[in-house]
Write a protein that holds these residues in place. Sequence first.
Motif, mmCIF file in Angstrom:
data_model
loop_
_atom_site.group_PDB
_atom_site.id
_atom_site.type_symbol
_atom_site.label_atom_id
_atom_site.label_comp_id
_atom_site.label_asym_id
_atom_site.label_seq_id
_atom_site.Cartn_x
_atom_site.Cartn_y
_atom_site.Cartn_z
ATOM 1 N N GLN A 268 -32.883 -24.233 -19.687
ATOM 2 C CA GLN A 268 -33.811 -24.860 -18.740
ATOM 3 C C GLN A 268 -33.220 -24.958 -17.343
ATOM 4 O O GLN A 268 -33.785 -25.601 -16.479
ATOM 5 N N ALA A 290 -41.687 -23.586 -16.157
ATOM 6 C CA ALA A 290 -41.190 -22.578 -17.112
ATOM 7 C C ALA A 290 -39.750 -22.190 -16.794
ATOM 8 O O ALA A 290 -39.407 -21.980 -15.635
ATOM 9 N N CYS A 291 -38.925 -22.087 -17.829
ATOM 10 C CA CYS A 291 -37.544 -21.646 -17.645
ATOM 11 C C CYS A 291 -37.533 -20.148 -17.330
ATOM 12 O O CYS A 291 -38.348 -19.399 -17.856
ATOM 13 N N CYS A 294 -37.440 -17.828 -20.379
ATOM 14 C CA CYS A 294 -38.710 -17.695 -21.096
ATOM 15 C C CYS A 294 -39.707 -16.845 -20.299
ATOM 16 O O CYS A 294 -40.312 -15.917 -20.823
ATOM 17 N N GLY A 321 -44.152 -23.017 -20.448
ATOM 18 C CA GLY A 321 -43.353 -23.979 -19.685
ATOM 19 C C GLY A 321 -43.198 -25.337 -20.339
ATOM 20 O O GLY A 321 -44.008 -25.761 -21.173
ATOM 21 N N GLN A 322 -42.131 -26.000 -19.902
ATOM 22 C CA GLN A 322 -41.836 -27.321 -20.460
ATOM 23 C C GLN A 322 -42.882 -28.358 -20.107
ATOM 24 O O GLN A 322 -43.012 -29.371 -20.789
ATOM 25 N N GLY A 335 -43.661 -19.759 -26.443
ATOM 26 C CA GLY A 335 -42.461 -20.574 -26.632
ATOM 27 C C GLY A 335 -42.724 -21.906 -27.311
ATOM 28 O O GLY A 335 -43.867 -22.381 -27.399
ATOM 29 N N GLN A 336 -41.614 -22.487 -27.775
ATOM 30 C CA GLN A 336 -41.651 -23.757 -28.519
ATOM 31 C C GLN A 336 -42.407 -24.859 -27.793
ATOM 32 O O GLN A 336 -43.021 -25.723 -28.417
ATOM 33 N N CYS A 337 -42.321 -24.861 -26.476
ATOM 34 C CA CYS A 337 -42.968 -25.934 -25.697
ATOM 35 C C CYS A 337 -44.481 -25.943 -25.907
ATOM 36 O O CYS A 337 -45.140 -26.926 -25.600
ATOM 37 N N GLY A 347 -40.132 -19.759 -30.550
ATOM 38 C CA GLY A 347 -38.883 -19.281 -29.954
ATOM 39 C C GLY A 347 -38.588 -20.048 -28.684
ATOM 40 O O GLY A 347 -39.493 -20.521 -28.013
ATOM 41 N N CYS A 348 -37.306 -20.168 -28.394
ATOM 42 C CA CYS A 348 -36.899 -20.922 -27.212
ATOM 43 C C CYS A 348 -35.648 -20.280 -26.616
ATOM 44 O O CYS A 348 -34.561 -20.762 -26.863
ATOM 45 N N PRO A 349 -35.804 -19.214 -25.857
ATOM 46 C CA PRO A 349 -37.046 -18.524 -25.510
ATOM 47 C C PRO A 349 -37.386 -17.463 -26.565
ATOM 48 O O PRO A 349 -36.490 -16.957 -27.231
HETATM 49 S S1 SF4 Z 1 -39.775 -22.658 -24.916
HETATM 50 FE FE1 SF4 Z 1 -37.641 -23.067 -24.359
HETATM 51 S S2 SF4 Z 1 -37.164 -21.496 -22.875
HETATM 52 FE FE2 SF4 Z 1 -39.407 -21.606 -23.000
HETATM 53 S S3 SF4 Z 1 -40.072 -23.023 -21.376
HETATM 54 FE FE3 SF4 Z 1 -39.795 -24.201 -23.257
HETATM 55 S S4 SF4 Z 1 -37.677 -24.970 -23.139
HETATM 56 FE FE4 SF4 Z 1 -37.857 -23.293 -21.677
#
Ligand code: SF4
Length: 364
Positions: A268, A290-291, A294, A321-322, A335-337, A347-349
Motif C-alpha cells: 500500500q 488503489a495501490c 494492484c 482500491g482500499q 483485489g481483496q479490498c 488477491g492482494c494484489p
Molecule cells: S487488494 Fe491489496 S494491493 Fe489491491 S488495493 Fe487492496 S490492499 Fe492494495
Amino acid sequence: MIKQELHVIYGTNYRQMVKDLLAKMQLAAGLDSQMQVAIKPNLVVAKEASQGATTTPAVIEGIIEYLQANGIHNISIMEGSWVGDDTKRAFRVCGYTDIAQKYGVPLYDLKDDDFLVKRVGELELKVCKKPLTADFLINVPVLKAHCQTLLTCALKNLKGCIPDSEKRRFHQMGLMKPIAYLGKALPPGITIVDAIAGDLTFEEGGNPVRMDRIIAGRDPVLLDAYAAWLLGYSPSDIEYIGIAERIGAGSADLAGAQIIEHNTEHKQASRFQPGNRAKQLARHVIAKEACSACYGSLIHALQRLEDNGTLRLLKQPVCIGQGYQGQAAAGLGIGQCLRQCGSYVPGCPPTAKSIVDFLEKQLR
Ligand code: SF4
C-alpha cells in the motif's frame, strides 16, 4: 525435493528493498571475496528508468552496497544497448556513470568486447567474453512487455551480452529459439527483476506502469514464467519459455515453486498515477486509494484485453482500491479490498493474468 524459490518484495525504497532481499536470500554465503561479479542491467536505450525501459539506478546501487558490505569488491557493470543506440550514452543518461564514480565500479560497453562461441545443442552462439568469463553474473532486467516476444524479462535481458551482429542474427532466427538457448549458454547466478515501473507495451519505454516491486530468484525460466502472469499472459503464451524449459535452461513450474513475499505491508506504499496510454485504459476504472501494485496489474490486464479485441465489450466499470474496503461497489471488483463486491477477483494484489481470466469470463 527442494523447491525453487522466488522472492518478491514490495515498496518504494528500492535501494533498501534490494539489500533486504539479498540478505534474506543469503546471496553472499555462496560468494567469496576473490570472485569477479558482473552486473548486467537493462540499458537497451538511453532513456531514464522513469520511462519504463531501463533498470532503476537505485536497484543497482542496492546490489553494489550489499556486495561491498559483504567483502565483495571485484564488481563491474556491463551492457550492450540495442543495435542503433550507444551504450556509453545510455550509461550517462541512465545515471550509471555517476554510480561507477560513487562506488568505484567499472562500466563495460559490451559492444567493444570480444566474443566466444558457445555451442548449445545444434546452435552456435556468439557471447561476449566479459559476462561469460565472470565468476558470477547478476542479471537485472526490467519487467516489461515486448511487441514481438510479448514479454521481456530474465532470459531476454541476456541479449545485451551478445555482439550487435549476433543480435541481428537472433532476429533473423525469429528470436524465440536463440533467446531460450542463450539462457543455457550464459546462465545467470541470480536474476533480480526491476518490476518498479516497466513499460506496458514496448521495450523502449514511454508508457511506464508503476508496480513497485522487485523479484529475485536463481532460475531465469521460473522468473519469466512468473513475470508472464504479472503481465497478463500464461507462460505458455511466451514461446521461448517453453523452449528454454525443454532444453534444460530452467523450469517454468510455478506450482512446484515457493513464492515468498516480503514487506507485504508496503503493497500500500504508493498510489497509482496513470500516465499516457494507461490513462486511456483507466477510463474503464473507478479507483479509490488503489495501490500501485494492484492498479499496475489491472492496467496490464486491460491492455491484454485491448490486444485481443475484447476490451470494447467491457460495459461495467471496474472498481479497485482500499477505499472500497467494507463497501459494496457497483461494478466488477479487483483485489481483496473488493470482496464485498458481488463479483471480484481475489488477491492482494491479484496478477494481471488472474484479472484477464476473470474479466474474460464476465464478458462471455
Ligand atoms: S487488494 Fe491489496 S494491493 Fe489491491 S488495493 Fe487492496 S490492499 Fe492494495
